[in-house]
Design an enzyme around this catalytic site. Structure first.
Site, PDB file in Angstrom:
ATOM      1  N   HIS A   1       4.465 -35.140  67.165  1.00 14.41           N
ATOM      2  CA  HIS A   1       3.785 -35.690  65.988  1.00 14.41           C
ATOM      3  C   HIS A   1       4.326 -35.113  64.682  1.00 14.41           C
ATOM      4  O   HIS A   1       4.142 -35.706  63.629  1.00 14.41           O
ATOM      5  CB  HIS A   1       2.251 -35.592  66.113  1.00 14.41           C
TER       6      HIS A   1
ATOM      7  N   ASP B   1       3.785 -33.351  73.746  1.00 17.34           N
ATOM      8  CA  ASP B   1       3.907 -33.427  72.282  1.00 17.34           C
ATOM      9  C   ASP B   1       5.054 -32.548  71.749  1.00 17.34           C
ATOM     10  O   ASP B   1       4.812 -31.515  71.121  1.00 17.34           O
ATOM     11  CB  ASP B   1       2.564 -33.006  71.663  1.00 17.34           C
TER      12      ASP B   1
ATOM     13  N   SER C   1       0.820 -26.794  64.053  1.00 14.34           N
ATOM     14  CA  SER C   1       1.422 -27.762  64.960  1.00 14.34           C
ATOM     15  C   SER C   1       2.892 -27.408  65.128  1.00 14.34           C
ATOM     16  O   SER C   1       3.618 -27.258  64.149  1.00 14.34           O
ATOM     17  CB  SER C   1       1.322 -29.163  64.362  1.00 14.34           C
TER      18      SER C   1
HETATM   19  N1  ASP Z   1      -3.174 -31.313  65.947  1.00 11.76           N
HETATM   20  C1  ASP Z   1      -3.380 -30.535  64.790  1.00 11.76           C
HETATM   21  C2  ASP Z   1      -2.707 -31.119  63.602  1.00 11.76           C
HETATM   22  O1  ASP Z   1      -2.605 -32.278  63.505  1.00 11.76           O
HETATM   23  C3  ASP Z   1      -3.127 -29.104  64.960  1.00 11.76           C
HETATM   24  C4  ASP Z   1      -4.404 -28.398  64.693  1.00 11.76           C
HETATM   25  O2  ASP Z   1      -5.011 -28.661  63.664  1.00 11.76           O
HETATM   26  O3  ASP Z   1      -4.788 -27.580  65.487  1.00 11.76           O
HETATM   27  O4  ASP Z   1      -2.274 -30.490  62.700  1.00 11.76           O
END
Ligand code: ASP
Length: 725
Positions: free
Chosen positions: A85, A221, A655
């Site tokens: 992502h 991911d 991330s």
């Molecule tokens: N998945 C999260 C993000 O989009 C990571 C997190 O906030 O822990 O940044």
């Protein structure tokens, strides 16, 4: 024999005891603050192994990726791993119907096939220094907030200037603890970053929005990039002559996995937390702002998703955009629920009661802190309407893509009107605008935006505080009988901004007097109405209130630290390098539910649903699963682990951060948190907050077995369990 058994039992007991550790710590203060506890919990490295300015160490392998994520260097040739992502924008930009890297994945067969990503950069940390004294030099109690800010700004500029004299680094001084402390960060930014590999979205985004922020999780991911440098290994703009970057240090990788209770730490760039707010601040964030953002984002997402489900092209065009909107949308839902579930506001109120009593206990405290909480209460109350107005502008007004796009033409109109454009500047500006237009239209569907416009304007016109509502909305409402569908339809028919062919032709034949045509354009007018209200009435007030709140928060922070002298405070996340540590662990997020600490490929197959886009499993992965062809990446238990839970305190920006074991070897890539724990940005709860990481063995399995990109594995250093660094 007996004695050693007792020692072992005591050690085990201690390790089980040393529960989750709240906090995101500054790497160069580890020796002073954390190393003892970290080693007691199982770390086998010294503070110097982790952060040093004298020799290469772990910190040299950690980079900030693209400004908002983290990545880690895993080879002597500048290979980096981050989340799918985080790389999505770059993968999307290289994708088309002919080369659908989103759907099919991408793997560069050689260095020459690695794809440049203009605009993408990574930043390495050179050093951190405590500059509090210099930053606050000359500051006195008698100064007001503006004088204080001005002097600090001057001091900071001098510090930053000095830090980059005679080198190619960048320097940035940041406030910590709301301006009670200041740290200098000297960085080095590499701008030639190339895409090396990415799994198909069916792996990298498996489970889509449904699984995002959730456990159990089965998302692969990750994506793979490489840093390139000039002949001297220094940052340089993209050039074919550039060479793979030679890092001072790169992370070894462990294929040994983990057990429940094992020590882990996360190194990276957490973005934004607000752990020390008063209850009024939490109420504003969780009960006022979030619900409004959730509502507005939800409406935009519904429109986008419907169109994405109907067309492959739209799916490619809107993948990154929709992802950015929905990621925050779902996080906010979890956060507000979490705040309620753990009664964060009640807990803050109880703490404030304690603070009040303490503040009243001596005349000296009384003088400094006596009126603090009532000032907070008053200012937060006054701030609410303007804050919500600003949410409407950013989520609804600027949520209309055409409105944001139209703002890019303001400079042309302004300079044309002022008659200050010489022919060369005009040519340059027009060339830029044509590039801007083509870039915008590459990923744009006017049909989607027309629907978004209608809904967003309806929301603004019907619910926004009248004092901050752009006047143009009342005019449009009147002239169209509040029929926003009809208004949007007509606007999209008439505006040249919503038609790329007409717009390019307009720019091709542009003469400075044509600015009038822009000013008469309905999309341009709508944009001006929204932007002017924002710039003249909303932003100045927001600045005034945030200035006031910041200064109260600085005093409140100092008060909290003074009241709790024996507590070790950690600073809120602010996109600077931090370390969080904890252990691999289960989680009990709610009554009668326990989350087991890892997931496996079996779970991917259980979730498979060929009729739902986000749950398709591609045949190659299925075959590997059926044959249990996991190679060296299989766990001791015979399964392929996909993701695991640990109690490291992380947030957005983490991330892509490396998750390291007790000897500093890479065992995972952090990518998320459990939904029930997302309130951790406002209040961390050790029982409910877990970070979710991709098991590094699944990442390597996909690279090696699935994609056949063994050339990348051969660059890496894989160590076995017994090996220390
Ligand atoms: N998945 C999260 C993000 O989009 C990571 C997190 O906030 O822990 O940044």
């Amino acid at each position: 024999m007996r004695k050693s058994l007792l020692i072992i039992l005591l050690l085990v007991a201690f390790r089980l005891d040393a529960g989750p550790v709240e906090g995101m710590w500054i790497p160069f203060l580890l020796e002073q603050m954390n190393i003892k506890q970290m080693r007691d919990m199982g770390l086998r490295l010294s503070a110097e192994d982790i952060y040093s300015v004298n020799h290469s160490c772990l910190k040299d392998a950690i980079v900030q990726f693209g400004g908002g994520c983290t990545a880690e260097i895993v080879s002597p040739q500048g290979l980096i791993l981050t989340n799918y992502h985080c790389g999505l924008g770059s993968i999307q930009r290289h994708s088309s119907l002919q080369h659908d890297y989103l759907n099919d994945g991408f793997w560069a067969a050689s260095f020459d096939d690695e794809l440049p990503c203009p605009g993408l950069s990574v930043t390495l940390l050179v050093r951190i220094e405590d500059v509090t004294e210099r930053a606050l030099h000359g500051i006195g109690e008698e100064m007001n907030q503006i004088q204080r800010q001005q002097l600090i700004k001057q001091n900071i500029e001098a510090i930053e200037k000095e830090a980059i004299r005679g080198n190619h680094f960048e320097a940035r001084v940041r406030p910590f603890f709301y301006g009670n402390q200041y740290y200098l960060f000297v960085n080095e930014t590499y701008k030639d970053i190339r895409l090396v590999g990415a799994p198909p979205s069916g792996i990298g985004k498996f489970g889509g929005d449904t699984d995002n922020w959730m456990w159990p999780r089965h998302t692969g991911d990750f994506s793979v990039f490489r840093i390139y440098a000039n002949q001297n290994n220094e940052p340089a703009p993209y050039s074919r002559q550039n060479l793979p970057y030679k890092p001072k240090y790169y992370l070894p990788i462990s294929l040994q996995g983990y057990e429940k209770g094992d020590f882990t730490f996360v190194f990276g760039y957490p973005g934004n937390t607000r752990e020390y707010l008063p209850s009024y601040g939490i109420d504003l964030a969780a009960d006022q702002e979030n619900p409004l953002r959730i509502l507005l984002r939800g409406k935009r997402l519904d429109i986008m998703k419907e169109a994405m489900d109907q067309s492959r092209l739209v799916r490619i065009q809107y993948a990154a955009k929709a992802n950015a909107i929905s990621n925050g949308w779902k996080k906010m839902i979890g956060e507000s629920r979490g705040v309620r579930r753990i009664d964060a506001i009640g807990k803050k109120k109880a703490y404030e009661e304690k603070f009040r009593l303490w503040a009243d206990s001596t005349p000296e405290h009384q003088k400094k802190y006596g009126s603090l909480l009532s000032s907070f209460e008053k200012i937060y109350l006054e701030y609410l309407p303007v804050d919500l107005a600003s949410v409407y502008i950013s989520e609804a007004g600027q949520g209309i893509e055409l409105v944001r796009f139209a703002a890019g033409f303001m400079e042309l109109a302004r300079l044309s009107q002022a008659k200050t454009l010489n022919p060369d500047t005009l040519t340059l500006l027009l060339t830029d605008l044509k590039r801007y237009t083509r870039g915008f239209y590459r990923n744009y569907q006017p049909g989607i935006d027309e629907k978004v416009m209608s809904q967003m304007l309806h929301e603004m016109a019907s619910s926004m505080n009248v004092g901050y509502r752009p006047a143009i909305l009342s005019e449009i409402g009147k002239s169209h009988g509040n029929n926003w569908d009809e208004y949007a339809r007509k606007l999209f028919q008439r505006s040249i901004l919503s038609d790329s062919t007409r717009l390019i032709a307009f720019l091709d034949g542009y003469r400075p007097t044509n600015y009038r045509k822009l000013e008469k354009d309905p999309a341009y007018q709508l944009m001006l109405g929204i932007y002017e209200m924002n710039e003249k009435n909303i932003i100045p007030k927001i600045k005034q209130f945030t200035g006031l709140l910041d200064s109260l928060q600085r005093i409140y922070m100092a008060g909290q630290m003074e009241m709790e002298k024996n507590r070790t405070f950690y600073p809120d996340a602010n996109f600077s390098m931090r370390i969080a540590y904890g252990k691999v662990d289960d989680c009990q997020p709610m009554d009668a539910v326990t989350y087991h600490y890892f997931t496996t490929l079996d779970g991917v197959m259980q979730k498979e649903d060929s009729t739902v886009y986000d749950y398709r499993v591609n045949s190659r992965l299925k075959t590997l699963f059926q044959k249990r062809d996991y190679g060296a990446y299989v766990d001791r238990d015979g399964t392929m682990h996909v993701a695991f839970l640990a109690s490291n305190h992380t947030t957005g920006g983490n991330s892509g951060s490396p998750v390291l074991n007790s000897v500093g070897a890479l065992i995972g890539i952090n990518f998320d948190r459990n939904w029930e724990g997302t309130q951790s940005d406002l209040m961390y709860d050790p029982l409910q907050c877990r970070n979710i990481s991709l098991d590094i063995r699944y990442c390597l399995f996909i690279i090696d077995k699935y994609a056949g990109a063994g050339r990348l594995i051969r660059e890496m250093k894989i160590i076995d369990a017994a090996q220390s660094l």
